[in-house]
Design an enzyme around this catalytic site. Structure first.
Site, PDB file in Angstrom:
ATOM      1  N   SER A   9       0.841  -1.199   0.000  1.00 56.88           N
ATOM      2  CA  SER A   9       0.000   0.000   0.000  1.00 56.88           C
ATOM      3  C   SER A   9       0.876   1.250   0.000  1.00 56.88           C
ATOM      4  O   SER A   9       1.669   1.470   0.919  1.00 56.88           O
ATOM      5  CB  SER A   9      -0.894   0.011   1.238  1.00 56.88           C
ATOM      6  OG  SER A   9      -1.421   1.316   1.404  1.00 56.88           O
ATOM      7  N   HIS A  34      -1.082  -1.259  -4.354  1.00 56.80           N
ATOM      8  CA  HIS A  34      -2.374  -0.988  -3.707  1.00 56.80           C
ATOM      9  C   HIS A  34      -2.515   0.523  -3.482  1.00 56.80           C
ATOM     10  O   HIS A  34      -1.678   1.145  -2.833  1.00 56.80           O
ATOM     11  CB  HIS A  34      -2.429  -1.734  -2.379  1.00 56.80           C
ATOM     12  CG  HIS A  34      -3.741  -1.664  -1.665  1.00 56.80           C
ATOM     13  ND1 HIS A  34      -4.816  -2.483  -1.971  1.00 56.80           N
ATOM     14  CD2 HIS A  34      -4.163  -0.876  -0.647  1.00 56.80           C
ATOM     15  CE1 HIS A  34      -5.834  -2.209  -1.162  1.00 56.80           C
ATOM     16  NE2 HIS A  34      -5.472  -1.221  -0.354  1.00 56.80           N
ATOM     17  N   ASP A  36      -4.863   3.463  -2.016  1.00 51.73           N
ATOM     18  CA  ASP A  36      -5.966   3.732  -1.094  1.00 51.73           C
ATOM     19  C   ASP A  36      -6.580   5.097  -1.373  1.00 51.73           C
ATOM     20  O   ASP A  36      -5.948   6.122  -1.146  1.00 51.73           O
ATOM     21  CB  ASP A  36      -5.461   3.667   0.351  1.00 51.73           C
ATOM     22  CG  ASP A  36      -5.171   2.246   0.791  1.00 51.73           C
ATOM     23  OD1 ASP A  36      -6.092   1.411   0.720  1.00 51.73           O
ATOM     24  OD2 ASP A  36      -4.024   1.968   1.192  1.00 51.73           O
ATOM     25  N   MET A  38      -9.425   7.712  -0.367  1.00 51.79           N
ATOM     26  CA  MET A  38     -10.319   8.043   0.767  1.00 51.79           C
ATOM     27  C   MET A  38     -10.918   9.424   0.553  1.00 51.79           C
ATOM     28  O   MET A  38     -10.240  10.329   0.068  1.00 51.79           O
ATOM     29  CB  MET A  38      -9.527   8.039   2.077  1.00 51.79           C
ATOM     30  CG  MET A  38      -8.792   6.735   2.348  1.00 51.79           C
ATOM     31  SD  MET A  38      -8.050   6.743   3.985  1.00 51.79           S
ATOM     32  CE  MET A  38      -7.027   5.271   3.890  1.00 51.79           C
ATOM     33  N   HIS A  67      -8.314   0.693  -4.138  1.00 52.42           N
ATOM     34  CA  HIS A  67      -9.234   0.429  -3.020  1.00 52.42           C
ATOM     35  C   HIS A  67      -9.998   1.714  -2.724  1.00 52.42           C
ATOM     36  O   HIS A  67      -9.445   2.655  -2.156  1.00 52.42           O
ATOM     37  CB  HIS A  67      -8.390  -0.030  -1.822  1.00 52.42           C
ATOM     38  CG  HIS A  67      -9.164  -0.310  -0.581  1.00 52.42           C
ATOM     39  ND1 HIS A  67      -8.566  -0.506   0.645  1.00 52.42           N
ATOM     40  CD2 HIS A  67     -10.508  -0.444  -0.355  1.00 52.42           C
ATOM     41  CE1 HIS A  67      -9.484  -0.743   1.565  1.00 52.42           C
ATOM     42  NE2 HIS A  67     -10.684  -0.694   0.984  1.00 52.42           N
ATOM     43  N   MET A  69     -12.312   3.787  -0.707  1.00 46.00           N
ATOM     44  CA  MET A  69     -12.997   3.956   0.583  1.00 46.00           C
ATOM     45  C   MET A  69     -13.765   5.270   0.487  1.00 46.00           C
ATOM     46  O   MET A  69     -13.409   6.277   1.108  1.00 46.00           O
ATOM     47  CB  MET A  69     -11.959   3.965   1.716  1.00 46.00           C
ATOM     48  CG  MET A  69     -11.412   2.571   2.008  1.00 46.00           C
ATOM     49  SD  MET A  69      -9.833   2.595   2.872  1.00 46.00           S
ATOM     50  CE  MET A  69      -8.748   2.842   1.475  1.00 46.00           C
ATOM     51  N   MET A 138     -11.380  -6.424   5.424  1.00 41.87           N
ATOM     52  CA  MET A 138     -10.597  -5.438   6.183  1.00 41.87           C
ATOM     53  C   MET A 138     -10.279  -6.019   7.557  1.00 41.87           C
ATOM     54  O   MET A 138     -11.172  -6.512   8.258  1.00 41.87           O
ATOM     55  CB  MET A 138     -11.379  -4.135   6.362  1.00 41.87           C
ATOM     56  CG  MET A 138     -11.528  -3.289   5.112  1.00 41.87           C
ATOM     57  SD  MET A 138      -9.984  -2.869   4.261  1.00 41.87           S
ATOM     58  CE  MET A 138      -9.120  -1.921   5.523  1.00 41.87           C
ATOM     59  N   GLY A 143      -9.207   3.645   6.953  1.00 41.09           N
ATOM     60  CA  GLY A 143      -8.977   5.073   7.146  1.00 41.09           C
ATOM     61  C   GLY A 143      -7.517   5.442   7.364  1.00 41.09           C
ATOM     62  O   GLY A 143      -7.086   6.507   6.941  1.00 41.09           O
ATOM     63  N   GLY A 145      -3.228   3.922   7.848  1.00 42.03           N
ATOM     64  CA  GLY A 145      -2.227   2.864   7.868  1.00 42.03           C
ATOM     65  C   GLY A 145      -1.698   2.693   9.286  1.00 42.03           C
ATOM     66  O   GLY A 145      -1.978   3.505  10.175  1.00 42.03           O
ATOM     67  N   GLY A 146      -0.938   1.641   9.503  1.00 42.45           N
ATOM     68  CA  GLY A 146      -0.232   1.471  10.767  1.00 42.45           C
ATOM     69  C   GLY A 146      -1.085   1.067  11.952  1.00 42.45           C
ATOM     70  O   GLY A 146      -0.660   1.216  13.097  1.00 42.45           O
ATOM     71  N   ASP A 173      -6.442  -6.704   4.377  1.00 45.60           N
ATOM     72  CA  ASP A 173      -5.829  -5.372   4.395  1.00 45.60           C
ATOM     73  C   ASP A 173      -5.954  -4.779   5.794  1.00 45.60           C
ATOM     74  O   ASP A 173      -7.064  -4.637   6.309  1.00 45.60           O
ATOM     75  CB  ASP A 173      -6.578  -4.500   3.358  1.00 45.60           C
ATOM     76  CG  ASP A 173      -6.030  -3.092   3.227  1.00 45.60           C
ATOM     77  OD1 ASP A 173      -5.008  -2.777   3.862  1.00 45.60           O
ATOM     78  OD2 ASP A 173      -6.646  -2.313   2.466  1.00 45.60           O
ATOM     79  N   GLY A 174      -4.797  -4.465   6.385  1.00 46.73           N
ATOM     80  CA  GLY A 174      -4.782  -3.794   7.680  1.00 46.73           C
ATOM     81  C   GLY A 174      -3.968  -4.568   8.713  1.00 46.73           C
ATOM     82  O   GLY A 174      -4.335  -5.680   9.083  1.00 46.73           O
ATOM     83  N   GLY A 175      -2.843  -3.988   9.124  1.00 52.79           N
ATOM     84  CA  GLY A 175      -2.019  -4.610  10.166  1.00 52.79           C
ATOM     85  C   GLY A 175      -1.351  -5.892   9.737  1.00 52.79           C
ATOM     86  O   GLY A 175      -1.061  -6.763  10.562  1.00 52.79           O
TER      87      GLY A 175
HETATM   88  C1  DX5 Z   1      -6.386   1.297   5.548  1.00 51.61           C
HETATM   89  C2  DX5 Z   1      -5.946   1.013   4.138  1.00 51.61           C
HETATM   90  C3  DX5 Z   1      -4.788   0.108   4.066  1.00 51.61           C
HETATM   91  C4  DX5 Z   1      -3.552   0.621   4.757  1.00 51.61           C
HETATM   92  C5  DX5 Z   1      -2.833  -0.565   5.321  1.00 51.61           C
HETATM   93  O1  DX5 Z   1      -7.607   1.926   5.557  1.00 51.61           O
HETATM   94  O2  DX5 Z   1      -6.989   0.447   3.373  1.00 51.61           O
HETATM   95  O3  DX5 Z   1      -4.494  -0.289   2.749  1.00 51.61           O
HETATM   96  O4  DX5 Z   1      -2.667   1.316   3.936  1.00 51.61           O
HETATM   97  O5  DX5 Z   1      -1.775  -0.137   6.076  1.00 51.61           O
HETATM   98  P1  DX5 Z   1      -1.022  -1.092   7.098  1.00 51.61           P
HETATM   99  O6  DX5 Z   1      -0.504  -2.264   6.341  1.00 51.61           O
HETATM  100  O7  DX5 Z   1       0.063  -0.210   7.617  1.00 51.61           O
HETATM  101  O8  DX5 Z   1      -2.017  -1.481   8.163  1.00 51.61           O
HETATM  102 ZN    ZN Z   2      -6.410  -0.491   1.409  1.00 47.53          ZN
END
Ligand code: DX5
Ligand code: ZN
Length: 212
Positions: A9, A34, A36, A38, A67, A69, A138, A143, A145-146, A173-175
């Site tokens: 991402s 990827h 994102d 938003m 993606h 959102m 998800m 919303g 990263g990290g 996706d996520g963590g």
């Molecule tokens: C969060 C995004 C993710 C995000 C993942 O809303 O959709 O794609 O970038 O980031 P990590 O891998 O750091 O959780």
């Molecule tokens: Zn994403």
């Protein structure tokens, strides 16, 4: 199972050096990029839109995994497809007529993905699985990263896998890191999005390999 698709991402990249940071993961073995998107409505954050996707398309040959959102994704699908998206994933929670949105994406000759938030029950998407190319589970609230991986979300994967056709890509996706990736792939996920884990790593090749 075939090789796991790793989709770094770029939310965790340096936006002032996006070309450099995309090449870094491309050279490290990434399969997709990827992106994102938003809108500050569907999620409490604003990122990037169509012009950035069009610019990225010019500097990488990897498929762009977009993606969305955003609310009312149907309004923007054509523009993202024109800009060069190869996969467009919208959120189940953001639309009224799921079939219509899937058909719209497919009519643009783009792979159709749909995502579910942590609180959305997986049984709700069963009727659409045979029509989709990708289902994104998800594993954090979308919303940012990290964030920390939510293990309960990964528990949704077996039900989705059981009801999916052979070709459905099940993405998380996520963590995601080496440890949480394994939890997801053991359940049947075959595509992993990772932002922080890959971009914060000094050895991106090893980071990507550790996810497979
Ligand atoms: C969060 C995004 C993710 C995000 C993942 O809303 O959709 O794609 O970038 O980031 P990590 O891998 O750091 O959780
Ligand atoms: Zn994403």
């Amino acid at each position: 199972m075939s090789r796991v698709i790793v989709s770094p991402s770029i939310l965790s990249a340096d936006f002032a050096n996006l070309e450099r940071d995309i090449k870094l993961v491309e050279n490290a073995g990434a399969d997709w990029i990827h992106v994102d998107v938003m809108d500050g409505h569907f999620v409490p954050n604003i990122t990037i839109g169509v012009p950035v996707v069009a610019s990225i398309k010019k500097i990488t040959s990897l498929p762009l995994d977009v993606h969305l959102m955003i609310d009312n994704p149907e309004k923007y699908i054509n523009a993202f497809a024109q800009a060069g998206a190869d996969i467009i994933t919208f959120h189940y929670e953001a639309v009224n007529d799921v079939d219509r949105v899937i058909d719209l994406i497919k009519s643009c000759n783009v792979k159709a993905g749909m995502s579910i938030n942590p609180k959305t029950e997986p049984k709700l998407v069963i009727p659409f699985l045979k029509k989709l190319d990708l289902l994104l589970v998800m594993t954090v609230e979308p919303g940012f990263g990290g964030q920390k991986f939510m293990p309960d979300c990964a528990d949704k994967i077996p039900l989705i896998k059981k009801n999916a056709g052979e070709n459905l890509i099940i993405q998380v996706d996520g963590g995601i890191n080496a440890e949480t990736a394994r939890i997801c792939t053991d359940f049947g996920a075959n595509s992993l999005v990772a932002g922080n884990y890959i971009y914060k790593s000094n050895n991106k090749k090893e980071a990507i390999l550790s996810l497979r």
